[in-house]
Design an enzyme around this catalytic site. Structure first.
Site, PDB file in Angstrom:
ATOM      1  N   LEU A 231       0.912  -1.028   0.106  1.00  0.00           N
ATOM      2  CA  LEU A 231       0.021   0.066   0.014  1.00  0.00           C
ATOM      3  C   LEU A 231       0.908   1.347   0.007  1.00  0.00           C
ATOM      4  CD1 LEU A 231      -2.524  -0.717   2.701  1.00  0.00           C
ATOM      5  CD2 LEU A 231      -2.979  -0.830   0.240  1.00  0.00           C
ATOM      6  N   ASP A 232       0.308   2.402  -0.744  1.00  0.00           N
ATOM      7  CA  ASP A 232       1.182   3.555  -0.447  1.00  0.00           C
ATOM      8  C   ASP A 232       1.238   3.878   0.921  1.00  0.00           C
ATOM      9  OD1 ASP A 232       1.346   3.569  -3.131  1.00  0.00           O
ATOM     10  OD2 ASP A 232      -0.179   5.015  -3.613  1.00  0.00           O
ATOM     11  N   LYS A 233       2.374   4.704   1.257  1.00  0.00           N
ATOM     12  CA  LYS A 233       2.519   5.072   2.440  1.00  0.00           C
ATOM     13  C   LYS A 233       1.367   5.869   3.106  1.00  0.00           C
ATOM     14  CE  LYS A 233       5.806   8.060   5.280  1.00  0.00           C
ATOM     15  NZ  LYS A 233       6.868   8.725   5.210  1.00  0.00           N
TER      16      LYS A 233
END
Length: 316
Positions: free
Chosen positions: A132-134
């Site tokens: 997942l993106d940060k």
């Protein structure tokens, strides 16, 4: 110079993660530097940080010395558990908070997986199934066995999983706009950062390099000036939802990369005080890697997202 043969416990790992374990105490920045310099070889050829190692591969690990000035532990990783949504002997799913990377690298010292490994020293195997993106919160799968990792990654690769995200976007989304089928292209900007752009025109000089990307969109709630969407991705491209929604003219609230920066600033510094991106992995559906049973996991919206929706709702 060492040559290491990849066994069952290391097969399927990314090269950078493998080296970080082999070269304990060496700063992550140095590990990535020797990979980029071509000093690490896989089967005598150059490799990248995200190269997947296979059973029987030979990895040439160069000699690496710590600088003399290093007297304290390098890249200290704090032990931390994250809210567990599901767990058994094969896998676990956690509800990742926004602002936390899933793994270290690219300027980030550590992420969810490193903190979990530190918190669970008895665990023989913990590996990320996906990413997942940060800036994105929500469901993150972690394998506790090599067999589970392989089986789950095969499902993700073959698009046999269901992943639905909650996204709050600026503007009123049209009910008839249900499918976004727009190719995406990754590139490195002049700032050295990784970016993604939409490619709709076949005359685009890089059209043949773009990858087909499909997102299904449903309006979950309408608010004055905003739309809460359920977005199900049929492909798993980098920044797919963020770029698809921005390309459609409705950027995600709080998106620091592809969003409406003035709107983000007002919503963060004004009365609403919302300082993250409103993108949350809320539903994940897959087949259990051992039993084959269908598993459906749900992660409720974080408190700050629920509060924003309440604050934006018209008075009754």
């Amino acid at each position: 110079m060492r040559r290491v043969l990849i066994d069952e416990n290391s097969a399927g790992q990314r090269l950078d993660n493998f080296l970080l374990r082999e070269l304990k105490g060496v700063p992550k920045t140095h590990v990535y530097r020797v990979i980029r310099a071509g000093e690490v070889r896989v089967n005598k050829g150059r490799a990248h940080a995200d190269t997947r190692l296979e059973l029987g591969d030979e990895v040439r690990v160069p000699p690496v010395r710590l600088p003399d000035r290093v007297t304290a532990p390098v890249d200290y990783v704090p032990a931390k558990e994250f809210p567990v949504v599901y767990e058994d002997e094969h896998l676990m799913a956690v509800n990742k908070p926004a602002g936390v990377a899933v793994h270290g690298g690219s300027g980030v010292s550590f992420g969810v997986i490193e903190q979990l490994r530190r918190a669970r020293p008895e665990a023989r195997f913990l590996e990320l199934v996906h990413r997942l993106d940060k800036e994105t919160s929500g469901l993150l799968l972690i394998a506790k066995k090599r067999s589970a990792l392989t089986a789950l990654q095969d499902q993700f690769r073959e698009r046999e999983t269901g992943k639905t995200y909650a996204a709050l976007v600026i503007g009123e989304w049209a009910d008839n706009k249900k499918v976004i089928d727009v190719a995406l292209l990754k590139f490195t900007g002049s700032d050295g950062e990784r970016w993604v752009r939409a490619v709709e025109n076949s005359h685009d000089p890089q059209a043949d390099q773009a990858k087909r990307s499909i997102s299904l969109v449903k309006v979950a709630r309408r608010l004055p000036g905003y739309s809460l969407l359920d977005v199900t991705i049929k492909t798993g491209r980098t920044h797919q939802i963020r770029v698809h929604l921005q390309h459609a003219g409705h950027p995600i609230v709080g998106d620091p990369k592809y969003g409406d920066f003035e709107a983000n600033r007002l919503i963060a510094r004004g009365a609403l005080k919302f300082e993250r991106m409103f993108l949350h992995a809320q539903r994940l559906k897959f087949s259990h890697p051992a039993s084959g049973a269908e598993i459906e996991l749900l992660a409720p919206l974080p408190t700050e997202c629920e509060k924003l929706l309440k604050d934006l709702s018209p008075p009754r």
